[in-house]
Motif scaffolding. Structure first.
Motif, PDB file in Angstrom:
ATOM      1  N   GLY A   1       0.822  -1.197   0.000  1.00 50.34           N
ATOM      2  CA  GLY A   1       0.000   0.000   0.000  1.00 50.34           C
ATOM      3  C   GLY A   1       0.859   1.251   0.000  1.00 50.34           C
ATOM      4  N   LEU A   2       0.204   2.391  -0.007  1.00 48.41           N
ATOM      5  CA  LEU A   2       0.891   3.680   0.001  1.00 48.41           C
ATOM      6  C   LEU A   2       0.659   4.389   1.328  1.00 48.41           C
ATOM      7  N   ASP A   3       1.718   4.917   1.918  1.00 44.18           N
ATOM      8  CA  ASP A   3       1.539   5.798   3.058  1.00 44.18           C
ATOM      9  C   ASP A   3       1.504   7.238   2.553  1.00 44.18           C
ATOM     10  N   LEU A   4       1.333   8.191   3.458  1.00 38.81           N
ATOM     11  CA  LEU A   4       1.205   9.583   3.041  1.00 38.81           C
ATOM     12  C   LEU A   4       2.449  10.082   2.311  1.00 38.81           C
ATOM     13  N   ALA A   5       3.619   9.641   2.767  1.00 37.90           N
ATOM     14  CA  ALA A   5       4.859  10.070   2.115  1.00 37.90           C
ATOM     15  C   ALA A   5       4.921   9.548   0.682  1.00 37.90           C
ATOM     16  N   ALA A   6       4.498   8.286   0.484  1.00 39.30           N
ATOM     17  CA  ALA A   6       4.517   7.700  -0.857  1.00 39.30           C
ATOM     18  C   ALA A   6       3.516   8.390  -1.771  1.00 39.30           C
ATOM     19  N   ILE A   7       2.365   8.753  -1.222  1.00 42.00           N
ATOM     20  CA  ILE A   7       1.378   9.492  -2.014  1.00 42.00           C
ATOM     21  C   ILE A   7       1.949  10.848  -2.426  1.00 42.00           C
ATOM     22  N   GLY A   8       2.650  11.500  -1.512  1.00 36.94           N
ATOM     23  CA  GLY A   8       3.279  12.773  -1.846  1.00 36.94           C
ATOM     24  C   GLY A   8       4.295  12.625  -2.960  1.00 36.94           C
ATOM     25  N   ARG A   9       5.097  11.551  -2.906  1.00 39.86           N
ATOM     26  CA  ARG A   9       6.081  11.322  -3.969  1.00 39.86           C
ATOM     27  C   ARG A   9       5.399  11.039  -5.300  1.00 39.86           C
ATOM     28  N   MET A  10       4.261  10.336  -5.247  1.00 39.30           N
ATOM     29  CA  MET A  10       3.531  10.053  -6.478  1.00 39.30           C
ATOM     30  C   MET A  10       3.077  11.352  -7.143  1.00 39.30           C
ATOM     31  N   PHE A  11       2.513  12.263  -6.362  1.00 38.72           N
ATOM     32  CA  PHE A  11       2.040  13.516  -6.947  1.00 38.72           C
ATOM     33  C   PHE A  11       3.205  14.385  -7.406  1.00 38.72           C
ATOM     34  N   THR A  12       4.353  14.253  -6.763  1.00 37.61           N
ATOM     35  CA  THR A  12       5.540  14.958  -7.253  1.00 37.61           C
ATOM     36  C   THR A  12       5.931  14.442  -8.629  1.00 37.61           C
ATOM     37  N   ARG A  13       5.879  13.126  -8.807  1.00 38.54           N
ATOM     38  CA  ARG A  13       6.202  12.548 -10.116  1.00 38.54           C
ATOM     39  C   ARG A  13       5.206  13.004 -11.178  1.00 38.54           C
ATOM     40  N   LEU A  14       3.927  13.054 -10.823  1.00 38.38           N
ATOM     41  CA  LEU A  14       2.909  13.520 -11.776  1.00 38.38           C
ATOM     42  C   LEU A  14       3.195  14.962 -12.197  1.00 38.38           C
ATOM     43  N   THR A  15       3.537  15.803 -11.227  1.00 37.45           N
ATOM     44  CA  THR A  15       3.824  17.206 -11.522  1.00 37.45           C
ATOM     45  C   THR A  15       5.070  17.333 -12.394  1.00 37.45           C
ATOM     46  N   GLU A  16       6.076  16.528 -12.100  1.00 39.13           N
ATOM     47  CA  GLU A  16       7.310  16.582 -12.890  1.00 39.13           C
ATOM     48  C   GLU A  16       7.067  16.154 -14.325  1.00 39.13           C
ATOM     49  N   ARG A  17       6.261  15.122 -14.529  1.00 41.13           N
ATOM     50  CA  ARG A  17       5.987  14.676 -15.900  1.00 41.13           C
ATOM     51  C   ARG A  17       5.140  15.700 -16.653  1.00 41.13           C
ATOM     52  N   HIS A  18       4.252  16.383 -15.928  1.00 43.58           N
ATOM     53  CA  HIS A  18       3.493  17.458 -16.557  1.00 43.58           C
ATOM     54  C   HIS A  18       4.445  18.562 -17.028  1.00 43.58           C
ATOM     55  N   ALA A  19       5.407  18.930 -16.188  1.00 44.51           N
ATOM     56  CA  ALA A  19       6.376  19.958 -16.562  1.00 44.51           C
ATOM     57  C   ALA A  19       7.206  19.520 -17.766  1.00 44.51           C
ATOM     58  N   GLU A  20       7.537  18.231 -17.824  1.00 42.31           N
ATOM     59  CA  GLU A  20       8.288  17.715 -18.971  1.00 42.31           C
ATOM     60  C   GLU A  20       7.476  17.854 -20.256  1.00 42.31           C
ATOM     61  N   ARG A  21       6.203  17.548 -20.198  1.00 38.26           N
ATOM     62  CA  ARG A  21       5.359  17.677 -21.381  1.00 38.26           C
ATOM     63  C   ARG A  21       5.279  19.144 -21.830  1.00 38.26           C
ATOM     64  N   MET A  22       5.116  20.027 -20.870  1.00 39.71           N
ATOM     65  CA  MET A  22       5.044  21.441 -21.210  1.00 39.71           C
ATOM     66  C   MET A  22       6.342  21.889 -21.888  1.00 39.71           C
ATOM     67  N   SER A  23       7.461  21.425 -21.375  1.00 35.93           N
ATOM     68  CA  SER A  23       8.758  21.775 -21.973  1.00 35.93           C
ATOM     69  C   SER A  23       8.870  21.241 -23.392  1.00 35.93           C
ATOM     70  N   GLU A  24       8.395  20.009 -23.606  1.00 31.06           N
ATOM     71  CA  GLU A  24       8.429  19.434 -24.947  1.00 31.06           C
ATOM     72  C   GLU A  24       7.621  20.254 -25.939  1.00 31.06           C
ATOM     73  N   LEU A  25       6.543  20.866 -25.439  1.00 33.61           N
ATOM     74  CA  LEU A  25       5.683  21.687 -26.295  1.00 33.61           C
ATOM     75  C   LEU A  25       6.246  23.090 -26.494  1.00 33.61           C
ATOM     76  N   GLY A  26       7.279  23.428 -25.720  1.00 34.39           N
ATOM     77  CA  GLY A  26       7.822  24.777 -25.786  1.00 34.39           C
ATOM     78  C   GLY A  26       7.027  25.771 -24.963  1.00 34.39           C
ATOM     79  N   LEU A  27       6.334  25.244 -23.916  1.00 34.86           N
ATOM     80  CA  LEU A  27       5.503  26.085 -23.056  1.00 34.86           C
ATOM     81  C   LEU A  27       6.064  26.100 -21.643  1.00 34.86           C
ATOM     82  N   SER A  28       5.799  27.169 -20.916  1.00 36.79           N
ATOM     83  CA  SER A  28       6.189  27.258 -19.515  1.00 36.79           C
ATOM     84  C   SER A  28       5.116  26.605 -18.677  1.00 36.79           C
ATOM     85  N   SER A  29       5.538  25.888 -17.617  1.00 41.37           N
ATOM     86  CA  SER A  29       4.571  25.208 -16.753  1.00 41.37           C
ATOM     87  C   SER A  29       4.225  26.067 -15.549  1.00 41.37           C
TER      88      SER A  29
END
Length: 229
Positions: free
Chosen positions: A201-229
């Motif tokens: 299962g996930l504890d609160l710390a693991a959930i926090g890391r998961m959302f950090t990864r989601l945010t980082e991948r969103h920023a990567e997509r924005m960069s690929e598009l040439g947009l600021s996140s």
């Protein structure tokens, strides 16, 4: 289910969560297909129209394996999708693109965020279900088309970049809000992340890391598009 069914399915809440997850992904694929077909009407060229049609076809091709798996689990596929029709339809109503480029951003950024979230959840599933979920979220190479079109458009009109960046940030906020509403209404999906029989299962710390990864991948997509996140 058969004798070869993973031990995790001995937990009725786990089975319910898997049915919910496959149901929401399946309806999401149907909705994405419908939306891309509509976006194709805004395409500025025949080449673009065909590319969007190919993207729509790829989304629809994922539906059959998901519904077959639902049936194998003893669930009625359309019944499994039904609880998610309203929330997903409302999301699309609130985020209707104003033009061709907003449609491309939505297909790339909005769908990408949802797919990342489902991949994160897939890590806590039995092997067969995990493989099915991951396969249903495959990109099939279509994202390269979106990146190419958006970057060329911004190069031709730099002002477009600011508007599309704002649009992408709005999409992310709406998508996160929708995910929270769905999870709040479906107890089994929330419990899935807490673990169970033969599952971590996930504890609160693991959930926090998961959302950090989601945010980082969103920023990567924005960069690929040439947009600021």
């Amino acid at each position: 289910m058969t004798a070869s069914t993973p031990v995790a399915f001995e937990d009725p809440q786990y089975r319910e969560a898997v049915v919910d997850l496959l149901g929401v992904i399946a309806y999401g694929e149907i909705s994405a297909f419908e939306r891309l077909v509509e976006d194709g009407k805004l395409a500025p060229s025949l080449e673009d129209k065909v590319a969007i049609a190919a993207m729509a076809s790829a989304e629809f091709a994922h539906v059959a394996p998901l519904t077959e798996r639902l049936a194998a689990l003893g669930a009625e596929p359309f019944g499994a999708m039904a609880p998610f029709q309203g929330p997903i339809d409302r999301f699309h109503e609130h985020t209707a693109p104003a033009d061709w480029y907003e449609g491309l951003i939505k297909a790339y950024v909005g769908d990408g965020l949802a797919n990342d979230f489902y991949r994160e959840i897939a890590a806590y599933l039995d092997t067969d279900t995990r493989d099915l979920v991951v396969a249903s979220l495959e990109d099939s190479g279509h994202s390269a088309f979106v990146v190419d079109r958006v970057r060329k458009a911004i190069a031709a009109d730099p002002r477009l970049g600011g508007r599309l960046a704002l649009w992408a940030r709005r999409l992310m906020g709406e998508a996160l809000t929708q995910a929270q509403h769905v999870a709040a209404e479906r107890d089994a999906l929330t419990a899935l992340l807490a673990g169970g029989i033969d599952r971590p299962g996930l504890d609160l710390a693991a959930i926090g890391r998961m959302f950090t990864r989601l945010t980082e991948r969103h920023a990567e997509r924005m960069s690929e598009l040439g947009l600021s996140s």
